[in-house]
Design an enzyme around this catalytic site. Sequence first.
Site, PDB file in Angstrom:
ATOM      1  N   ASP A  33       0.863  -1.170   0.000  1.00 28.56           N
ATOM      2  CA  ASP A  33       0.000   0.000   0.000  1.00 28.56           C
ATOM      3  C   ASP A  33       0.912   1.237   0.000  1.00 28.56           C
ATOM      4  O   ASP A  33       2.102   1.129   0.314  1.00 28.56           O
ATOM      5  CB  ASP A  33      -0.878  -0.060   1.270  1.00 28.56           C
ATOM      6  CG  ASP A  33      -1.603   1.236   1.544  1.00 28.56           C
ATOM      7  OD1 ASP A  33      -2.269   1.745   0.621  1.00 28.56           O
ATOM      8  OD2 ASP A  33      -1.503   1.746   2.682  1.00 28.56           O
ATOM      9  N   PHE A  34       0.383   2.408  -0.353  1.00 32.94           N
ATOM     10  CA  PHE A  34       1.246   3.599  -0.378  1.00 32.94           C
ATOM     11  C   PHE A  34       1.118   4.438   0.899  1.00 32.94           C
ATOM     12  O   PHE A  34       1.998   4.428   1.755  1.00 32.94           O
ATOM     13  CB  PHE A  34       0.958   4.448  -1.628  1.00 32.94           C
ATOM     14  CG  PHE A  34       1.914   5.598  -1.764  1.00 32.94           C
ATOM     15  CD1 PHE A  34       3.221   5.382  -2.177  1.00 32.94           C
ATOM     16  CD2 PHE A  34       1.525   6.888  -1.431  1.00 32.94           C
ATOM     17  CE1 PHE A  34       4.131   6.432  -2.266  1.00 32.94           C
ATOM     18  CE2 PHE A  34       2.428   7.948  -1.524  1.00 32.94           C
ATOM     19  CZ  PHE A  34       3.731   7.724  -1.943  1.00 32.94           C
TER      20      PHE A  34
HETATM   21 MG   LIG Z   1      -2.830   3.193   3.516  1.00 28.95          MG
END
Ligand SMILES: [Mg+2]
Length: 264
Positions: free
Chosen positions: A28-29
């Site tokens: 995820d970022f």
């Molecule tokens: Mg996130």
Amino acid sequence: MSAASRQGAAALIRQVAGEARGTGLFLDFDGTLAAITGDPEDSRLPEQLHGVLAALARTLGVVAVVSGRPAASLAERVPVDGVRLLGLYGLETWDEQGSRPRPEAARWQATVDDAKGLLGAGAEGLEGVELEDKGLSVALHWRNAGDRGERGRQVSAVVERVAAQTGLGREPGKFVEELRPPVDWDKGTAVRAVMEEERLRLPVYCGDDLGDLPALRAVRELGGVAVLVSDGETPEALDDAADIIMDGPEAIADWLTRLRHALA
Ligand SMILES: [Mg+2]
């Protein structure tokens, strides 16, 4: 990081090293690779991770960033050769031609555009609430509101109403609610598709928010490892889905760097 999690993180490095070409590493970022900032526009991939991710992408089966952000926003923030970018929970991919939406989602563009107007009107006067136009989806954020509890309830009421009016799907997160095309596609579906397409054996997913839950569950079902990035504001449902807990993006950066060295 607790002692147990530290051990788990070291064991995971050994496991990935033993299955490098068969590993799908999904990240995820926001809140995972990059620290959460008051303004999402300010979020950046830490400098030291550019080289680390590029090296991992050359060694592992697949390295992918899977985010609720549009693919174009990821491309700006993760300009790393070999890393796959899956935006809007995998509804958009990125290649040389730019962003590619899945056709079943693209059909909803006009409805999403209507929802942007309706949400904007509904949130008018709610201090600390910001509308984010993500192209094929739209979000209301209240991280910067004074009373987050009260504001969250008000925003949820607005989002619920607009969801009923438009038929769009709701995607809740930490201090954010989003409306998106109501197609059967989430981060879990996205991870499964890449694993199957590339015939990979070991999926590893790292995420911090409710939108990551389907992916954390999917990697477990596929015999992989679910890593939760915790910041002390983690929704409870996520704890149960995690095999390993790491304390924030700094711990993830450290783990990725150690993984790179182990593979070198
Ligand atoms: Mg996130």
